[in-house]
Scaffold this motif. Structure first.
Motif, PDB file in Angstrom:
ATOM      1  N   SER A  29      -8.602  -7.536 -10.000  1.00  0.00           N
ATOM      2  CA  SER A  29      -9.355  -7.470  -8.741  1.00  0.00           C
ATOM      3  C   SER A  29      -8.438  -7.461  -7.515  1.00  0.00           C
ATOM      4  O   SER A  29      -8.889  -7.209  -6.400  1.00  0.00           O
ATOM      5  CB  SER A  29     -10.341  -8.638  -8.656  1.00  0.00           C
ATOM      6  N   ASP A  30      -7.151  -7.752  -7.714  1.00  0.00           N
ATOM      7  CA  ASP A  30      -6.201  -7.693  -6.602  1.00  0.00           C
ATOM      8  C   ASP A  30      -5.621  -6.285  -6.418  1.00  0.00           C
ATOM      9  O   ASP A  30      -4.866  -6.049  -5.478  1.00  0.00           O
ATOM     10  CB  ASP A  30      -5.071  -8.705  -6.807  1.00  0.00           C
ATOM     11  N   ILE A  31      -5.939  -5.391  -7.329  1.00  0.00           N
ATOM     12  CA  ILE A  31      -5.505  -3.995  -7.187  1.00  0.00           C
ATOM     13  C   ILE A  31      -6.760  -3.229  -6.775  1.00  0.00           C
ATOM     14  O   ILE A  31      -7.667  -3.027  -7.589  1.00  0.00           O
ATOM     15  CB  ILE A  31      -4.930  -3.418  -8.502  1.00  0.00           C
ATOM     16  N   ARG A  32      -6.835  -2.881  -5.510  1.00  0.00           N
ATOM     17  CA  ARG A  32      -8.112  -2.410  -4.964  1.00  0.00           C
ATOM     18  C   ARG A  32      -8.078  -0.959  -4.517  1.00  0.00           C
ATOM     19  O   ARG A  32      -7.156  -0.544  -3.814  1.00  0.00           O
ATOM     20  CB  ARG A  32      -8.510  -3.281  -3.776  1.00  0.00           C
TER      21      ARG A  32
ATOM     22  N   LEU B 113       0.021 -10.870  -5.365  1.00  0.00           N
ATOM     23  CA  LEU B 113       0.255  -9.504  -4.866  1.00  0.00           C
ATOM     24  C   LEU B 113      -1.083  -8.767  -4.776  1.00  0.00           C
ATOM     25  O   LEU B 113      -1.829  -8.703  -5.753  1.00  0.00           O
ATOM     26  CB  LEU B 113       1.202  -8.751  -5.812  1.00  0.00           C
ATOM     27  N   ILE B 114      -1.366  -8.230  -3.586  1.00  0.00           N
ATOM     28  CA  ILE B 114      -2.575  -7.424  -3.404  1.00  0.00           C
ATOM     29  C   ILE B 114      -2.135  -5.989  -3.128  1.00  0.00           C
ATOM     30  O   ILE B 114      -1.297  -5.745  -2.261  1.00  0.00           O
ATOM     31  CB  ILE B 114      -3.425  -7.934  -2.221  1.00  0.00           C
ATOM     32  N   VAL B 115      -2.671  -5.049  -3.895  1.00  0.00           N
ATOM     33  CA  VAL B 115      -2.337  -3.630  -3.691  1.00  0.00           C
ATOM     34  C   VAL B 115      -3.607  -2.907  -3.265  1.00  0.00           C
ATOM     35  O   VAL B 115      -4.642  -3.034  -3.916  1.00  0.00           O
ATOM     36  CB  VAL B 115      -1.786  -2.989  -4.985  1.00  0.00           C
ATOM     37  N   SER B 116      -3.533  -2.194  -2.145  1.00  0.00           N
ATOM     38  CA  SER B 116      -4.717  -1.429  -1.732  1.00  0.00           C
ATOM     39  C   SER B 116      -4.401   0.067  -1.776  1.00  0.00           C
ATOM     40  O   SER B 116      -3.335   0.495  -1.345  1.00  0.00           O
ATOM     41  CB  SER B 116      -5.188  -1.863  -0.350  1.00  0.00           C
ATOM     42  N   ASN B 117      -5.353   0.807  -2.338  1.00  0.00           N
ATOM     43  CA  ASN B 117      -5.154   2.244  -2.529  1.00  0.00           C
ATOM     44  C   ASN B 117      -6.199   3.058  -1.789  1.00  0.00           C
ATOM     45  O   ASN B 117      -7.360   2.656  -1.684  1.00  0.00           O
ATOM     46  CB  ASN B 117      -5.261   2.581  -4.019  1.00  0.00           C
TER      47      ASN B 117
ATOM     48  N   THR C 217       0.840  -1.198   0.000  1.00  0.00           N
ATOM     49  CA  THR C 217       0.000   0.000   0.000  1.00  0.00           C
ATOM     50  C   THR C 217       0.876   1.250   0.000  1.00  0.00           C
ATOM     51  O   THR C 217       1.991   1.248   0.528  1.00  0.00           O
ATOM     52  CB  THR C 217      -0.987   0.014   1.192  1.00  0.00           C
ATOM     53  N   THR C 218       0.368   2.309  -0.634  1.00  0.00           N
ATOM     54  CA  THR C 218       1.136   3.560  -0.722  1.00  0.00           C
ATOM     55  C   THR C 218       0.678   4.577   0.322  1.00  0.00           C
ATOM     56  O   THR C 218       1.109   5.727   0.281  1.00  0.00           O
ATOM     57  CB  THR C 218       1.012   4.191  -2.118  1.00  0.00           C
ATOM     58  N   GLY C 219      -0.210   4.161   1.229  1.00  0.00           N
ATOM     59  CA  GLY C 219      -0.630   5.066   2.303  1.00  0.00           C
ATOM     60  C   GLY C 219      -1.732   6.022   1.884  1.00  0.00           C
ATOM     61  O   GLY C 219      -2.300   5.904   0.796  1.00  0.00           O
ATOM     62  N   PHE C 220      -1.966   6.992   2.753  1.00  0.00           N
ATOM     63  CA  PHE C 220      -3.076   7.918   2.539  1.00  0.00           C
ATOM     64  C   PHE C 220      -2.653   9.138   1.715  1.00  0.00           C
ATOM     65  O   PHE C 220      -3.466   9.994   1.397  1.00  0.00           O
ATOM     66  CB  PHE C 220      -3.634   8.355   3.904  1.00  0.00           C
ATOM     67  N   GLY C 221      -1.374   9.204   1.396  1.00  0.00           N
ATOM     68  CA  GLY C 221      -0.864  10.356   0.640  1.00  0.00           C
ATOM     69  C   GLY C 221      -1.354  10.363  -0.791  1.00  0.00           C
ATOM     70  O   GLY C 221      -1.599   9.309  -1.387  1.00  0.00           O
ATOM     71  N   ASP C 222      -1.471  11.576  -1.313  1.00  0.00           N
ATOM     72  CA  ASP C 222      -1.902  11.759  -2.703  1.00  0.00           C
ATOM     73  C   ASP C 222      -0.703  11.522  -3.630  1.00  0.00           C
ATOM     74  O   ASP C 222       0.264  10.905  -3.220  1.00  0.00           O
ATOM     75  CB  ASP C 222      -2.426  13.206  -2.842  1.00  0.00           C
TER      76      ASP C 222
END
Lengths: 206, 254
Positions: free
Chosen positions: B125-128, B92-96, B61-66
């Motif tokens: 579907s794993d990039i959420r 790999l699951i990526v959450s945004n 995850t890239t966090g809450f930053g823009d």
């Protein structure tokens, strides 16, 4: 074209905004402000893409009866209901305000409050004496904590002063060093993005 | 005409660009480029290997930053993680949290899987995208980590108050955690809760470190030159100010 066009857009957009920081000129400021306004519009549009992604994933969970599909039902219903309430009744409507204040705000505050417990559990793990570094960390933390509570002052009136010194001299010095390093790193990344050397947004391999 | 107060900034910027070009030319022909070891980045392979062995997913995850500099630096790490996951066939699951970041991460992961010759393994579907409200995003990530029992949790980017909430959840599910941010208020939380943490500029060096690309290494060298200049100015400024001279302060305000 698929990769070159985003790079050209990035270069022009970035260079104009950067130029506006250094150079005075009405057309540069006007163009820079226009670019910044467009970026806000693009960001707003991307919210719809995000919403579509949520619906896509959870409707598929439902259709395929995947594990925990019941949670997807709740999510989709909430999403649609909240969207309808916001669009039809506007964000000033009583229903919208009621749900916001009594459901969303309460849940958010609950989540945020968990930080207090997590700070304790994370501190417990990291302050275990495993070496010289963790010993320094633990000593500094204990001194700061003792200096911040009444019992610390009761033990010695110098403890609050020591805690303040630790926070304002070594603590601030370290933080400022990290901030300066981070700021220079951010400038470097910004330059790489403008010059097309950091291609994360174009779909090309970075 | 130059804006008042921007001459010093412009000088540093020009110096950084010039030294970046110089070091790029210097390193372009070198096969081995000197760069100090960053343990946090070395352990990414270990984290992915662990996930592969356990047959459990890797979460990123890239966090809450823009779309800030930290997020762009995180994209370089994501590209590397996605390539390694594709290579070892790890999920790999990526959450945004930010809608503008979501399509970019999807593009990066998709491209990485294609470049590694495994386009079929890529699942969109794993990039959420979860939510652009902070606590909803946190609860979404918690859900993913708990349900999927992730073996590795990689958090790179700009984080706010969600940092500790995410790291503690990762710890609870037994994930190997690597984090990186330049957000100074959140660094202590990551240091306390994660296995390895990239501190400040280390995150920005990640792209160069992982790819060993001469252009990026040149940029890192430029960053170091600017850092040396800043250190020299701080030391000189402290001495000059102590003896009552404000010449250097005035020079920096130009």
């Amino acid at each position: 074209m698929k990769t070159v066009l985003p790079m050209i857009v990035t270069f022009v957009g970035g260079a104009v905004v950067l130029l506006d920081y250094f150079v005075e000129g009405s057309w540069i400021s006007a163009t820079s402000n226009a670019f910044l306004s467009w970026s806000v519009l693009l960001a707003a549009f991307s919210t719809f893409l995000g919403g579509a992604n949520i619906l896509f994933i959870h409707v598929r969970n439902l259709k395929d009866r995947r594990p925990n599909w019941g949670l997807s039902v709740i999510l989709v219903l909430s999403l649609v209901a909240w969207f309808v309430v916001g669009v039809v009744g506007t964000t000033e409507s009583d229903i919208y305000k009621f749900v916001w204040e009594n459901v969303y705000s309460s849940l958010s505050a609950t989540m945020f409050a968990l930080n207090a417990f997590f700070i304790a559990s994370a501190a417990y793990r990291s302050f275990r004496l495993r070496g010289a570094e963790s010993a320094i960390l633990m000593t500094a933390a204990v001194l700061v904590m003792m200096g911040r509570v009444g019992i610390g002052e009761a033990i010695s009136s110098r403890l609050p002063m020591l805690a303040d010194w630790l926070m304002s001299i070594p603590g601030t010095a370290g933080m400022r060093g990290i901030t300066i390093g981070g700021a220079l790193g951010a400038v470097t990344v910004g330059l790489r993005v403008i010059l097309g050397l950091e291609r994360g947004g174009t779909g090309m391999s970075v | 005409m130059l804006r008042a107060g921007s001459i010093a900034d412009l000088t540093v910027l020009v110096l950084m660009i010039a030294s970046g070009i110089y070091y790029y030319r210097k390193f372009a022909s070198d096969k081995v480029v000197p760069i100090r070891r960053i343990r946090g980045l070395d352990t990414i392979d270990e984290a992915i290997g662990r996930a592969t062995e356990m047959g459990r997913p890797v979460h990123f995850t890239t966090g809450f930053g823009d779309l800030v500099a930290d997020t762009f630096a995180a994209f370089a790490v994501l590209d590397y993680v996605a390539r390694q996951c594709a290579r070892y066939n790890a999920r790999l699951i990526v959450s945004n949290s930010q809608p503008v970041v979501h399509p970019i991460t999807e593009n990066i992961v998709k491209t990485a899987y294609t470049m590694e010759g495994r386009p079929d393994s890529f699942k969109s579907s794993d990039i959420r995208y979860l939510s652009d409200t902070q606590q909803a995003y946190v609860s979404g990530v918690w859900g993913i980590m708990e349900r999927e029992k992730v073996a590795a949790n990689i958090m790179m980017g700009y984080f706010f108050a969600e940092s500790l909430l995410l790291a503690e959840c990762g710890n609870r599910v037994g994930a190997f955690q690597v984090a990186g941010t330049a957000s100074t208020p959140q660094l202590p939380f990551f240091v306390a809760a994660c296995d390895y943490t990239l501190i400040g500029e280390e995150l920005f060096a990640a792209g160069a470190y992982l790819t060993r690309d001469p252009v990026r290494i040149g940029a890192i060298m430029a960053q170091d030159i600017a850092k040396l200049l800043v250190i020299a100015l701080i030391a000189l400024g402290a001495v000059m100010y102590t003896v009552g001279s404000t010449f250097l302060a005035g020079l920096c305000d130009l």
